[in-house]
Design an enzyme around this catalytic site. Structure first.
Site, PDB file in Angstrom:
ATOM      1  N   TRP A 188       2.360 -42.951 -28.410  1.00  0.00           N
ATOM      2  CA  TRP A 188       1.128 -42.926 -29.218  1.00  0.00           C
ATOM      3  C   TRP A 188       1.196 -43.901 -30.385  1.00  0.00           C
ATOM      4  O   TRP A 188       0.236 -44.604 -30.677  1.00  0.00           O
ATOM      5  CB  TRP A 188       0.796 -41.513 -29.699  1.00  0.00           C
ATOM      6  CG  TRP A 188       0.519 -40.586 -28.558  1.00  0.00           C
ATOM      7  CD1 TRP A 188       1.211 -39.453 -28.227  1.00  0.00           C
ATOM      8  CD2 TRP A 188      -0.503 -40.723 -27.553  1.00  0.00           C
ATOM      9  NE1 TRP A 188       0.676 -38.885 -27.100  1.00  0.00           N
ATOM     10  CE2 TRP A 188      -0.371 -39.638 -26.665  1.00  0.00           C
ATOM     11  CE3 TRP A 188      -1.526 -41.652 -27.323  1.00  0.00           C
ATOM     12  CZ2 TRP A 188      -1.207 -39.451 -25.567  1.00  0.00           C
ATOM     13  CZ3 TRP A 188      -2.369 -41.478 -26.227  1.00  0.00           C
ATOM     14  CH2 TRP A 188      -2.204 -40.385 -25.368  1.00  0.00           C
TER      15      TRP A 188
ATOM     16  N   LYS B 208      -5.247 -30.810 -29.470  1.00  0.00           N
ATOM     17  CA  LYS B 208      -3.847 -30.384 -29.449  1.00  0.00           C
ATOM     18  C   LYS B 208      -3.660 -29.068 -30.225  1.00  0.00           C
ATOM     19  O   LYS B 208      -2.986 -28.193 -29.755  1.00  0.00           O
ATOM     20  CB  LYS B 208      -2.916 -31.464 -30.015  1.00  0.00           C
ATOM     21  CG  LYS B 208      -3.022 -32.820 -29.307  1.00  0.00           C
ATOM     22  CD  LYS B 208      -2.338 -32.840 -27.973  1.00  0.00           C
ATOM     23  CE  LYS B 208      -2.592 -34.059 -27.091  1.00  0.00           C
ATOM     24  NZ  LYS B 208      -2.687 -35.365 -27.712  1.00  0.00           N
TER      25      LYS B 208
ATOM     26  N   ASP C  91      -1.028 -40.058 -37.930  1.00  0.00           N
ATOM     27  CA  ASP C  91      -1.580 -39.417 -36.729  1.00  0.00           C
ATOM     28  C   ASP C  91      -0.878 -38.075 -36.605  1.00  0.00           C
ATOM     29  O   ASP C  91       0.306 -38.014 -36.275  1.00  0.00           O
ATOM     30  CB  ASP C  91      -1.301 -40.310 -35.506  1.00  0.00           C
ATOM     31  CG  ASP C  91      -1.738 -39.658 -34.194  1.00  0.00           C
ATOM     32  OD1 ASP C  91      -2.266 -38.530 -34.225  1.00  0.00           O
ATOM     33  OD2 ASP C  91      -1.556 -40.305 -33.132  1.00  0.00           O
TER      34      ASP C  91
HETATM   35  C1  LIG Z   1      -2.809 -36.893 -27.445  1.00  0.00           C
HETATM   36  C2  LIG Z   1      -2.467 -37.748 -28.568  1.00  0.00           C
HETATM   37  C3  LIG Z   1      -3.234 -38.903 -28.865  1.00  0.00           C
HETATM   38  C4  LIG Z   1      -4.413 -39.353 -28.025  1.00  0.00           C
HETATM   39  O1  LIG Z   1      -5.468 -38.520 -28.259  1.00  0.00           O
HETATM   40  P1  LIG Z   1      -6.909 -38.768 -27.574  1.00  0.00           P
HETATM   41  O2  LIG Z   1      -7.731 -37.776 -28.318  1.00  0.00           O
HETATM   42  O3  LIG Z   1      -6.743 -38.489 -26.129  1.00  0.00           O
HETATM   43  O4  LIG Z   1      -7.323 -40.155 -27.834  1.00  0.00           O
HETATM   44  C5  LIG Z   1      -2.875 -39.644 -29.953  1.00  0.00           C
HETATM   45  N1  LIG Z   1      -1.823 -39.303 -30.725  1.00  0.00           N
HETATM   46  C6  LIG Z   1      -1.068 -38.211 -30.469  1.00  0.00           C
HETATM   47  C7  LIG Z   1       0.092 -37.894 -31.355  1.00  0.00           C
HETATM   48  C8  LIG Z   1      -1.371 -37.412 -29.380  1.00  0.00           C
HETATM   49  O5  LIG Z   1      -0.628 -36.327 -29.114  1.00  0.00           O
END
Ligand SMILES: *Cc1c(COP(=O)(O)O)cnc(C)c1O
Length: 358
Positions: A101, A195, A171
């Protein structure tokens, strides 16, 4: 859904009462006689939902009166990989590379200027976390890191350590609201909701507005955080149903006692799981113990033949979604807030039972 143990990495499990309340709102939203799917995003009913969700998003992290604004936007965390440099990068930014990511975030940032990787765990196959940033960061427009690496199962146990004073962006898609953290040291936090916040299709951005507006670049409206802030997160049609479900989950979390209380439960689940695999010699964790994620435990069997046995036992025990990410293989048990200790117990029972079969 009672006896299924769903370890899905995302979209994740949500509390049973959240499913029930959101299902009810599809049929009759808060006694309006209308479905939540068919009310205007500008109705007073939905504005009340949005405002409570924005407020709880901040309150649950104890960020009230610290100058943050909350946005619920569409495009997933991947959109923020792009929106962050669009809004914050003048010429140069610093990124910490801890896996898939953060790598995608880096690729998007490169479209806007120089990106310097100031810490990386690539040389350990992303099984660790580079915590100390030795380089002087003052020349960079911001530092970006990924607090929890959903795929590699590693997690920043503390903030990255650096003595530079530049805006920090994180993030936090897969561990926001799971633990107490130095949230107030981060100037822009973003997370795909699916998540640990709610259903897929919406992301949460917590931002200190003073870090915005420092680039000369023309920013398209949909990509401009300031535009969304000026419109109170209603620049265009909001994801009404997903935001409502996020609100229900925030209310649930508040009723549980908040983030500090859920953190203790998350620790108990992670400890049970990791203690189990550490005591079995046929299975191993893929992340270095001191960097293990309490949200996503990534593991594999030493012998290929064990995979089939494990798959069969999981099937019999109603354990679902423990396959590892296609980028690294193995297995992954995701233990987000709504997953019960009983589900982890069931999984560890399966692993302990395998001892009698080898
Ligand atoms: C799943 C995830 C993403 C991507 O998320 P999307 O909403 O599918 O774009 C980005 N960063 C992390 C840490 C993730 O777990």
């Amino acid at each position: 859904m009672g006896n299924v143990h769903n370890f899905c990495a995302g979209p994740c499990l949500l509390p049973q009462e959240v499913y029930e309340q959101s299902a009810k709102a599809i049929l009759n939203f808060e006694n309006t006689g209308m479905s939540i799917l068919s009310i205007s995003h500008r109705s007073k009913e939905f504005i009340a939902v949005l405002e409570e969700a924005r407020q709880l998003a901040i309150e649950l992290l104890q960020l009230e009166s610290k100058g943050y604004e909350a946005l619920f936007l569409q495009g997933g965390a991947s959109m923020e990989f792009l929106r962050v440099p669009y809004n914050l990068m003048r010429n140069k930014s610093a990124y910490i590379d801890t896996g898939v990511w953060s790598g995608k975030a880096i690729d998007q940032a490169k479209l806007f200027g120089d990106v310097v990787c100031v810490g990386s765990s690539a040389q350990d196959n992303y099984s660790s976390i580079p915590i100390h940033i030795n380089q002087d960061l003052n020349e960079f427009n911001y530092l970006h890191f990924t607090s929890n690496n959903t795929i590699y199962g590693t997690q920043f146990q503390t903030m990255p350590i650096s003595n530079s004073k530049i805006p920090i962006v994180c993030d936090m898609s897969s561990d926001i609201y799971s633990r107490v953290f130095d949230y107030d040291k981060i100037d822009l936090i973003y997370a795909g909701a699916q998540k640990n916040i709610g259903p897929a299709g919406v992301s949460l951005i917590l931002v200190k507005p003073e870090i915005l507006g420092k680039t000369e670049r023309k920013i398209p409206q949909m990509l401009n955080y300031k535009e969304h802030l000026d419109k109170d997160s209603l620049y265009h049609t909001a994801n009404v149903f997903a935001i409502y479900t996020c609100l229900l989950n925030f209310r649930w979390l508040k009723n549980q006692g908040g983030v500090a209380v859920i953190e203790e439960k998350n620790k108990a689940k992670a400890n049970l799981f990791y203690n189990t695999i550490d005591n079995l010699d046929f299975v191993e964790g893929m992340a270095k113990p001191e960097f293990r994620s309490k949200m996503n435990a990534v593991f594999k069997f030493k012998e290929q033949a064990m995979n089939t046995i494990f798959d069969t036992l999981c099937e019999q025990a109603n354990i679902k979604n423990v396959k590892g990410h296609r980028a690294i293989g193995g297995y992954r048990a995701s233990m987000y807030n709504a997953l019960s200790l009983e589900s982890v117990q069931k999984l560890t029972d399966v692993l302990n039972h395998m001892k009698t079969l080898v």
